[in-house]
Write an enzyme that holds these catalytic residues in place. Sequence first.
Site, PDB file in Angstrom:
ATOM      1  N   HIS A  16     -14.147  -1.983 -24.182  1.00  0.00           N
ATOM      2  CA  HIS A  16     -13.881  -0.845 -24.686  1.00  0.00           C
ATOM      3  C   HIS A  16     -14.756   0.485 -23.578  1.00  0.00           C
ATOM      4  CE1 HIS A  16     -11.363   2.093 -27.368  1.00  0.00           C
ATOM      5  NE2 HIS A  16     -11.976   3.283 -26.417  1.00  0.00           N
ATOM      6  N   HIS A  18     -15.904   4.522 -22.186  1.00  0.00           N
ATOM      7  CA  HIS A  18     -15.522   5.033 -20.818  1.00  0.00           C
ATOM      8  C   HIS A  18     -16.883   4.647 -20.363  1.00  0.00           C
ATOM      9  CE1 HIS A  18     -11.623   5.953 -23.863  1.00  0.00           C
ATOM     10  NE2 HIS A  18     -12.545   4.909 -24.234  1.00  0.00           N
ATOM     11  N   HIS A 196      -5.198   3.712 -25.974  1.00  0.00           N
ATOM     12  CA  HIS A 196      -5.619   3.979 -27.188  1.00  0.00           C
ATOM     13  C   HIS A 196      -4.452   4.626 -28.141  1.00  0.00           C
ATOM     14  CE1 HIS A 196      -9.277   4.665 -24.827  1.00  0.00           C
ATOM     15  NE2 HIS A 196     -10.235   5.170 -25.758  1.00  0.00           N
ATOM     16  N   GLU A 199      -6.047   6.351 -33.026  1.00  0.00           N
ATOM     17  CA  GLU A 199      -7.693   5.757 -33.377  1.00  0.00           C
ATOM     18  C   GLU A 199      -7.646   7.530 -34.976  1.00  0.00           C
ATOM     19  OE1 GLU A 199      -9.513   7.808 -30.889  1.00  0.00           O
ATOM     20  OE2 GLU A 199     -11.896   7.631 -31.234  1.00  0.00           O
ATOM     21  N   ASP A 277     -17.229   2.374 -26.677  1.00  0.00           N
ATOM     22  CA  ASP A 277     -16.839   3.485 -26.516  1.00  0.00           C
ATOM     23  C   ASP A 277     -17.320   4.620 -25.804  1.00  0.00           C
ATOM     24  OD1 ASP A 277     -14.339   5.444 -26.762  1.00  0.00           O
ATOM     25  OD2 ASP A 277     -14.238   5.619 -28.754  1.00  0.00           O
ATOM     26  N   ASP A 278     -18.135   4.945 -25.878  1.00  0.00           N
ATOM     27  CA  ASP A 278     -18.899   6.506 -25.750  1.00  0.00           C
ATOM     28  C   ASP A 278     -20.666   6.259 -25.774  1.00  0.00           C
ATOM     29  OD1 ASP A 278     -16.125   7.938 -23.996  1.00  0.00           O
ATOM     30  OD2 ASP A 278     -15.997   7.439 -26.150  1.00  0.00           O
TER      31      ASP A 278
HETATM   32  N1  HPA Z   1     -10.521   8.595 -28.057  1.00  0.00           N
HETATM   33  C1  HPA Z   1      -9.576   9.031 -26.606  1.00  0.00           C
HETATM   34  N2  HPA Z   1     -10.034   9.358 -26.135  1.00  0.00           N
HETATM   35  C2  HPA Z   1     -10.986   9.011 -25.439  1.00  0.00           C
HETATM   36  C3  HPA Z   1     -12.325   8.105 -26.314  1.00  0.00           C
HETATM   37  C4  HPA Z   1     -12.146   8.157 -27.693  1.00  0.00           C
HETATM   38  O1  HPA Z   1     -12.112   7.436 -28.379  1.00  0.00           O
HETATM   39  N3  HPA Z   1     -13.910   8.349 -25.240  1.00  0.00           N
HETATM   40  C5  HPA Z   1     -13.546   8.975 -24.536  1.00  0.00           C
HETATM   41  N4  HPA Z   1     -12.008   9.192 -24.173  1.00  0.00           N
HETATM   42 ZN    ZN Z   2     -11.932   4.998 -26.331  1.00  0.00          ZN
END
Ligand code: HPA
Ligand code: ZN
Length: 338
Positions: A16, A18, A196, A199, A277-278
Amino acid sequence: MDIEKFIRKIPKAELHLHIEGSFQPELMFEIAQRNRINIKYKSVEELRKAYQFNCLQDFLDIYYTGAGVLQTEQDFYDLTMAYFCECEKENILFAEIMFDPQTHTKRGIAFATVIQGIQQAREDSKEKLGIDSLLIMSYLRHLSEADAFETLEQSLPYKHLIHSVGLDSSEKGNPPSKFRRVFEASAKEGYKVVAHAGEEGDASYVWEAINELEIARIDHGNNSLKDEKLIAEIIKRDLALTVCPLSNLELQVVKDLTSHPIRTMLQKGLKATVNSDDPAYFGGYLTENFLQIQKALELTKDEIVTLVKNGFQYSFAEDTLKRAYLEKVDDFVENFTE
Ligand code: HPA
Ligand code: ZN
């Protein structure tokens, strides 16, 4: 037992990530400069200071702005290669990379530019660094179903380069059911599907992702824990969760890492994995996520091994490759010395 060294060295998979979220401020400024684009922040330090998020939307606003400086194939190549270089340092052997074509096509950048830049980096990293990867094309859920269909159409000439489709961006108010038909069409084209869910959205978003999109894996999934029936269903379908501890912390999905639910997930029989994630926005790449969650929850070596193995086991790597990775992990664990 030097758990830190153990975590740094163990072979890992990331499921996961991006790619636009791996865009470090230094590279962002460099690319902005060569494309003659003005960034509203004056320096890397000023930009980093803006990374204070109360919720997902706060982050997304800044994430889409940052991605806005990417224009050429070379830009997408540099962005992706920078991530692979980090993978090499961290012993990440396999990476499933999400990219958001609409973030770029909406600005007039061709789909071809995005995918060709990313693809070249994938090929070079395989050849030069020995890192395998695959691509997950994510639809932006704040945009319309028609927009997603258009993106699916644009992807078809590159179908051989894309493994799966996903669903990201602003979750609340954009439930999975909004994309049922485009996911069905994507699956018909041969794409695997993930999304997703849970969250910020409640458990009903996860139910919809499972029942209406028929996902093969759940991205985040934290709020599944609020529904025992849902937990049982996820276990029955053997769906893994791609959990992102530092993302959860920075987006205030959890109050602090000591209250992070990842151990509870494992104890309930859910197949949790650890991911970043990021990483450019949330304070660390995959290893940092492992280190911080280990420390906060005092995860044992066995729990770390379970999380790492889940990463390979629930990856979309081909079976022979998957087996080879799992053997590498076993060998590492057996032979680890401090
Ligand atoms: N959630 C939803 N969209 C996203 C995320 C995330 O954590 N990171 C990049 N786009
Ligand atoms: Zn994500």
